[in-house]
Design an enzyme around this catalytic site. Sequence first.
Site, PDB file in Angstrom:
ATOM      1  N   GLU A 109      -9.609  -1.996   3.877  1.00 54.16           N
ATOM      2  CA  GLU A 109      -9.226  -3.404   4.055  1.00 54.16           C
ATOM      3  C   GLU A 109     -10.465  -4.297   4.066  1.00 54.16           C
ATOM      4  O   GLU A 109     -10.694  -5.075   5.001  1.00 54.16           O
ATOM      5  CB  GLU A 109      -8.369  -3.591   5.310  1.00 54.16           C
ATOM      6  CG  GLU A 109      -7.041  -2.866   5.198  1.00 54.16           C
ATOM      7  CD  GLU A 109      -5.971  -3.307   6.197  1.00 54.16           C
ATOM      8  OE1 GLU A 109      -6.269  -4.047   7.148  1.00 54.16           O
ATOM      9  OE2 GLU A 109      -4.803  -2.887   6.010  1.00 54.16           O
TER      10      GLU A 109
ATOM     11  N   GLU B 220      -1.656   3.111   3.836  1.00 52.51           N
ATOM     12  CA  GLU B 220      -1.102   2.624   5.108  1.00 52.51           C
ATOM     13  C   GLU B 220       0.258   2.009   4.819  1.00 52.51           C
ATOM     14  O   GLU B 220       0.372   1.112   3.974  1.00 52.51           O
ATOM     15  CB  GLU B 220      -2.010   1.574   5.761  1.00 52.51           C
ATOM     16  CG  GLU B 220      -3.221   2.189   6.420  1.00 52.51           C
ATOM     17  CD  GLU B 220      -4.077   1.202   7.183  1.00 52.51           C
ATOM     18  OE1 GLU B 220      -3.524   0.239   7.752  1.00 52.51           O
ATOM     19  OE2 GLU B 220      -5.306   1.403   7.194  1.00 52.51           O
TER      20      GLU B 220
END
Length: 494
Positions: free
Chosen positions: A174, A296
């Site tokens: 991220e 995720e």
Amino acid sequence: MTHRAVINADVTKGIIDKNIYGQFAEHLGRCIYEGLWVGEDSAIENTKGIRNDVLHALKELKIPVLRWPGGCFADEYHWKDGVGPREKRKRMVNTHWGGLVENNHFGTHEFMALCEMLGAEPYINGNVGSGTVQEMSEWVEYMTFDGESPMANWRKENGQALPWRVKYFGVGNENWGCGGNMRPEFYADLYRQFQTYVRNYGENKIYKIAGGANVADFNWTEVLMREAAPFMDGLSFHYYVHPGGFWNKGDAVRFDEAEWDISMQKAYHIETLIDKHATIMDKYDPEKRIAMIVDEWGAWYDVEPGTNPGFLYQQNTVRDALIAGISLNIFNNHNDRIKMANIAQMVNVIQSMVLTEGDQMLLTPTYHVFKMYTVHQDSERVSLDIDTTSLEADGINYPQVNGSASKQEDGTVNITLTNASRTDEATLDLHVRGLDYKNVIGEVITSTDMHHHNTFDEPEKVTPTAFTDFKEIDGGINVSLPPMSVVLLTIQAS
Ligand code: AHR
């Protein structure tokens, strides 16, 4: 209405990569410490510090691959703090998750031991956000170099003579957010630089995964593919279901009918996102060499009342069973591009498999779905078309029934089906073509109340039971899927 489906067991669609059934363990809340690691001196029975009850439960899931150490934690983790004698390891503050002191007792050696015990491939996520190229490069050398080198020698001093096999390596997490708040152009260049020094030593060949987009950030995927495609094997993608949105996600257990419906609709939304990201990937990689890695995903709610907000501890109801079943069917059906997925997180955090409290442990409805779906791991997907009714939430339609199907080497066909309706049974005429079969058996996960979940007092409230609500019809099987259900039908070839 009667829903209709056709399965063409002789029309094959490629292998469903077992890594779609991957898991994720992050240094977050009580996932690693308490949930997995209790230490060798704990009163809780353990093997090399890993609690036995959790280990035995997880083994049943045949976990193919395990991502670690984060998540957001990955970009502030310095691996050298987590090797060597435990009592001498540096203590640090887990600034991202709850500000707790992390004693680094669970580090590279402990993670590798866990993977070995689970029979799972390690997927290591390196630190780009606050780490250096040298640090990342030396981690790979430490783990995989078989010979005389500063890092390999240090590994041997720390008790591991032989290198480990590390296939999957993530270069940052991220990086548009907690991994450094970067713009995609900047990260694409950093990715190219960092990955250069993620070396292949000896026979160990690393599969490099670039940090990917969040939800609908298609520009991130576009820039990464345009600027860095030749340097990656996989590109990640993250998506969570938050019924009330990110800032007011909603309660995991105390929710109303509208929240059930919106959760189902948001679970289905991942398919639209996968299609759009995949279309961009197709433009730069028509051969589909680069995998989409959904590393995720899951249903993320507000934390359980009274628990640390930084620990993200949440319960898990029959709603989560549906979200897992729908999502996994979608991943199976996109097996041409999706080669790995890692639900967040394995123990005591977001959509977990098991929850623990002291020396107690329970299995969640999501656990049971993962166990039920193990039949698809590395099986050959076969064609399944479903004609179903649309349900609606927030002005957006979604299908009532979804499914995926695969065939095992002995010809057995497994079909997993979900019914997202809270109220209505789904009667499905399933036409079976391309298969002579002798027997059909079934299993179901459902409940009579959408809030039902397993607690330490009542750990078997939501568990799988035999499913028998089907009968032979001309050319197939008539199946009655109860409301709020995930069903496995196994058609045994004659
Ligand atoms: O899963 C919780 C967090 O969600 C992860 O650490 C991060 O990568 C994502 O934002």
